[in-house]
Design an enzyme around this catalytic site. Structure first.
Site, PDB file in Angstrom:
ATOM      1  N   ARG A 106       4.602  -1.051   6.010  1.00 13.59           N
ATOM      2  CA  ARG A 106       4.760   0.387   5.795  1.00 13.59           C
ATOM      3  C   ARG A 106       5.856   1.030   6.636  1.00 13.59           C
ATOM      4  O   ARG A 106       6.089   0.616   7.771  1.00 13.59           O
ATOM      5  CB  ARG A 106       3.425   1.092   6.093  1.00 13.59           C
ATOM      6  CG  ARG A 106       2.364   0.730   5.072  1.00 13.59           C
ATOM      7  CD  ARG A 106       0.982   1.238   5.446  1.00 13.59           C
ATOM      8  NE  ARG A 106       0.018   0.885   4.398  1.00 13.59           N
ATOM      9  CZ  ARG A 106      -0.548  -0.327   4.273  1.00 13.59           C
ATOM     10  NH1 ARG A 106      -0.270  -1.284   5.146  1.00 13.59           N
ATOM     11  NH2 ARG A 106      -1.379  -0.576   3.279  1.00 13.59           N
ATOM     12  N   HIS A 131       6.144  -2.117   1.347  1.00 12.44           N
ATOM     13  CA  HIS A 131       6.718  -3.348   0.785  1.00 12.44           C
ATOM     14  C   HIS A 131       7.989  -3.136  -0.036  1.00 12.44           C
ATOM     15  O   HIS A 131       8.151  -3.708  -1.120  1.00 12.44           O
ATOM     16  CB  HIS A 131       5.661  -4.048  -0.072  1.00 12.44           C
ATOM     17  CG  HIS A 131       4.531  -4.666   0.726  1.00 12.44           C
ATOM     18  ND1 HIS A 131       4.630  -4.991   2.051  1.00 12.44           N
ATOM     19  CD2 HIS A 131       3.268  -5.016   0.356  1.00 12.44           C
ATOM     20  CE1 HIS A 131       3.488  -5.515   2.478  1.00 12.44           C
ATOM     21  NE2 HIS A 131       2.639  -5.538   1.471  1.00 12.44           N
ATOM     22  N   HIS A 205       4.159 -13.230   0.781  1.00  9.71           N
ATOM     23  CA  HIS A 205       2.846 -12.597   0.626  1.00  9.71           C
ATOM     24  C   HIS A 205       1.838 -13.491  -0.115  1.00  9.71           C
ATOM     25  O   HIS A 205       1.144 -13.038  -1.026  1.00  9.71           O
ATOM     26  CB  HIS A 205       3.010 -11.259  -0.076  1.00  9.71           C
ATOM     27  CG  HIS A 205       2.013 -10.225   0.332  1.00  9.71           C
ATOM     28  ND1 HIS A 205       0.651 -10.405   0.212  1.00  9.71           N
ATOM     29  CD2 HIS A 205       2.171  -9.001   0.883  1.00  9.71           C
ATOM     30  CE1 HIS A 205       0.036  -9.321   0.645  1.00  9.71           C
ATOM     31  NE2 HIS A 205       0.934  -8.454   1.063  1.00  9.71           N
ATOM     32  N   ASP A 277      -6.517  -5.632   8.394  1.00  5.32           N
ATOM     33  CA  ASP A 277      -5.235  -5.338   7.747  1.00  5.32           C
ATOM     34  C   ASP A 277      -4.318  -4.847   8.865  1.00  5.32           C
ATOM     35  O   ASP A 277      -3.928  -3.688   8.910  1.00  5.32           O
ATOM     36  CB  ASP A 277      -5.434  -4.270   6.654  1.00  5.32           C
ATOM     37  CG  ASP A 277      -4.196  -4.111   5.778  1.00  5.32           C
ATOM     38  OD1 ASP A 277      -3.199  -4.817   6.024  1.00  5.32           O
ATOM     39  OD2 ASP A 277      -4.232  -3.264   4.863  1.00  5.32           O
ATOM     40  N   GLU A 342       1.079 -12.708   7.036  1.00  4.34           N
ATOM     41  CA  GLU A 342       2.450 -12.300   6.732  1.00  4.34           C
ATOM     42  C   GLU A 342       3.226 -12.195   8.035  1.00  4.34           C
ATOM     43  O   GLU A 342       3.007 -11.264   8.808  1.00  4.34           O
ATOM     44  CB  GLU A 342       2.440 -10.949   6.022  1.00  4.34           C
ATOM     45  CG  GLU A 342       1.618 -10.921   4.753  1.00  4.34           C
ATOM     46  CD  GLU A 342       1.086  -9.514   4.459  1.00  4.34           C
ATOM     47  OE1 GLU A 342       1.890  -8.581   4.302  1.00  4.34           O
ATOM     48  OE2 GLU A 342      -0.141  -9.344   4.405  1.00  4.34           O
TER      49      GLU A 342
HETATM   50  C1  FUC Z   1      -0.711  -6.143   3.016  1.00  3.42           C
HETATM   51  C2  FUC Z   1      -1.400  -4.943   3.536  1.00  3.42           C
HETATM   52  C3  FUC Z   1      -1.467  -3.778   2.670  1.00  3.42           C
HETATM   53  C4  FUC Z   1      -1.454  -4.003   1.195  1.00  3.42           C
HETATM   54  C5  FUC Z   1      -0.672  -5.212   0.781  1.00  3.42           C
HETATM   55  C6  FUC Z   1      -0.901  -5.646  -0.634  1.00  3.42           C
HETATM   56  O1  FUC Z   1       0.574  -6.309   3.519  1.00  3.42           O
HETATM   57  O2  FUC Z   1      -0.940  -4.527   4.796  1.00  3.42           O
HETATM   58  O3  FUC Z   1      -2.519  -2.939   3.040  1.00  3.42           O
HETATM   59  O4  FUC Z   1      -2.711  -4.038   0.667  1.00  3.42           O
HETATM   60  O5  FUC Z   1      -0.758  -6.286   1.626  1.00  3.42           O
END
Ligand code: FUC
Length: 377
Positions: A106, A131, A205, A277, A342
């Site tokens: 974010r 993202h 991701h 998260d 991540e």
């Molecule tokens: C992660 C999280 C977010 C989001 C995303 C799809 O990076 O930090 O909250 O849901 O994935």
């Protein structure tokens, strides 16, 4: 069996790519059409190593479509969430398997300032940018080039993001290299250059479930994070700027702990995230690849170790999966059906002077590497 496959792949490969067959002898890379996107056709690459591990990647979003690995008894399963075909990935609200950029995670209020100029991004996550915006690196077509070298076989993906794209400054040239080694490692190397200063934070991701995608949740996976601190967030999941000790909190994974052991604790940060998260501040000594995380699934004996050059890792326990996504083989993905690790610079770094800088300057070369190493014990 392997010999027959090799011959077949060699034949197809040399037809498709005009490469001399010797270069493909050990690589086992197969290319096939994955379908059409509004921006053009895309392909699916299947890469197999000497131990029979199979990685499938599409050049749409650089998405890791599947990763098949043996368990402790040698029985293989696909351990990443995703879809059976391109149609699923064209929406992909959860970013399954994708390359994320320009800025992973974010940016507060979709706003940052570089060299005295304020830039504005689309607010696609409440008041914030998430993202990379509306059409981030997860939704573009990458140029793909298969290769084989001493380390293994893989794919070099390239994408040129234009000045002003999604509101970011500068023409950015990005290269992401996936390498599958015979030691059952998936290595991801990121490189980039720009002609104007820009925030940059690239990640991958994948949603891992070491029992196999669609096979229950990850609450009984054992997790260790090499992190004494994390970056707590406000109600909109933007870091407050603190680097808080995990000591005495449910965020402490310095010793192997079940993911689900404390996930429903009445701890403000877990309530905000609906589970984990959060960005963890990795304990690092100097440069180079260092251990960030290790996950073990006692059911199957599969182990994932994550090594990275990055300062942080986002632990996301699939909190927003709510059964509305039907993935591979009609599997319904419920809350905590997988976890993401991540590797990254800290979220919202452009708005926090005390975080490691995530600004790439012209003349500099961005380099970042992450290794996902798989074992079965
Ligand atoms: C992660 C999280 C977010 C989001 C995303 C799809 O990076 O930090 O909250 O849901 O994935």
């Amino acid at each position: 069996m392997r010999a027959r496959h090799t011959a077949l792949f060699l034949f197809i490969s040399s037809l498709l790519c005009g490469m001399p067959s010797t270069a493909w002898e050990e690589s086992l890379i197969r290319k096939e059409s994955f379908g059409k996107t509004p921006d053009g056709p895309v392909d699916l690459y299947t890469i197999t190593n000497a131990k029979g591990v199979e990685l499938r990647v599409t050049n749409y979003g650089g998405i890791i479509v599947s990763l098949r690995l043996p368990d402790k008894n040698g029985s293989p399963a696909d351990i990443v969430l995703g879809y059976d075909n391109l149609d699923g990935y064209l929406k992909n609200p959860a970013y399954f398997g994708a390359i994320v950029g320009r800025y992973a995670n974010r940016i507060a209020n979709g706003k940052f300032t570089v060299d005295g100029i304020e830039y504005h991004l689309a607010k696609n996550n409440g008041p914030n940018s998430l993202h990379g915006g509306l059409k981030g690196f997860d939704k573009v077509i990458w140029r793909a080039e298969p290769f084989t070298d001493q380390q293994g076989s893989g794919l070099i993906l390239s994408f040129a993001s234009k000045d002003g794209e999604e509101g970011y400054p500068g023409n950015l040239k990005t290269k992401v290299t996936y390498t599958l080694t015979d030691q059952n490692e998936l290595k991801i190397d990121y490189e980039a250059t720009t002609d104007e200063a820009t925030p940059l934070n690239l990640t991958s991701h994948s949603y891992f479930n070491l029992s196999g995608e669609g096979n229950g949740d990850i609450l009984k996976h054992e997790l260790t994070l090499n992190a004494d601190r994390f970056t707590p967030v406000d109600q909109t999941e933007i870091p407050t700027g603190d680097l808080r000790s995990v000591n005495g909190t449910p965020m402490d994974f310095t010793k192997s702990t079940l993911v689900g052991a404390r996930i429903n604790d009445n701890y403000e940060q877990l309530l905000i995230g609906h589970g984990y998260d959060h960005n963890f501040v990795l304990n690092r000594k100097g440069d180079g690849l260092q251990l960030a995380a290790s996950v073990r699934d006692p059911r199957t004996g599969r182990v994932l170790e994550v090594y990275t050059t990055e300062p942080g890792v986002q632990l996301y326990t699939g909190n927003f999966l709510d059964g509305t996504i039907t993935g591979k083989q009609s599997h319904v993905y419920n809350k905590h059906a997988a976890l993401c690790l991540e590797t990254q610079h800290f979220p919202d770094s452009p708005n926090h002077a005390n975080f490691p800088s995530a600004i790439l300057q012209p003349g500099q070369r961005y380099r970042s590497s992450t290794v996902y190493k798989f074992l079965a014990q």
